[in-house]
Design an enzyme around this catalytic site. Structure first.
Site, PDB file in Angstrom:
ATOM      1  N   ASP A 172     -33.027  -2.438 -50.289  1.00  0.00           N
ATOM      2  CA  ASP A 172     -32.319  -1.151 -50.204  1.00  0.00           C
ATOM      3  C   ASP A 172     -31.072  -1.219 -49.338  1.00  0.00           C
ATOM      4  OD1 ASP A 172     -34.121   0.121 -51.816  1.00  0.00           O
ATOM      5  OD2 ASP A 172     -35.369   0.829 -50.161  1.00  0.00           O
ATOM      6  N   HIS A 190     -47.082   3.754 -70.494  1.00  0.00           N
ATOM      7  CA  HIS A 190     -47.003   3.337 -69.093  1.00  0.00           C
ATOM      8  C   HIS A 190     -47.321   1.855 -68.948  1.00  0.00           C
ATOM      9  CE1 HIS A 190     -48.628   2.868 -64.963  1.00  0.00           C
ATOM     10  NE2 HIS A 190     -47.551   3.556 -64.683  1.00  0.00           N
TER      11      HIS A 190
END
Length: 61
Positions: free
Chosen positions: A60, A38
């Protein structure tokens, strides 16, 4: 990245993300064995500009 994540949490919840999310899940600290994969991801992320006008992320659109 983590700073962008913190900024997003502050905007949406009015809280600082680090005290709430550093102990989330199985986090054993920066460089710890359980989070090695991670942690390595952060070196590979792209940093880009965004804004929260009208609570819609401009990236977006």
């Amino acid at each position: 990245n983590l700073l962008q994540f913190n900024k997003m949490i502050k905007i949406m919840t009015k809280k600082n993300a680090f005290p709430f999310y550093t102990s989330y899940g199985c986090y054993c600290g920066w460089g710890g064995r359980c989070c090695f994969v991670h942690d390595c991801c952060y070196e590979k992320t792209d940093i880009y500009s965004y804004s929260w006008k009208r609570q819609i992320c401009e990236c977006d659109r």
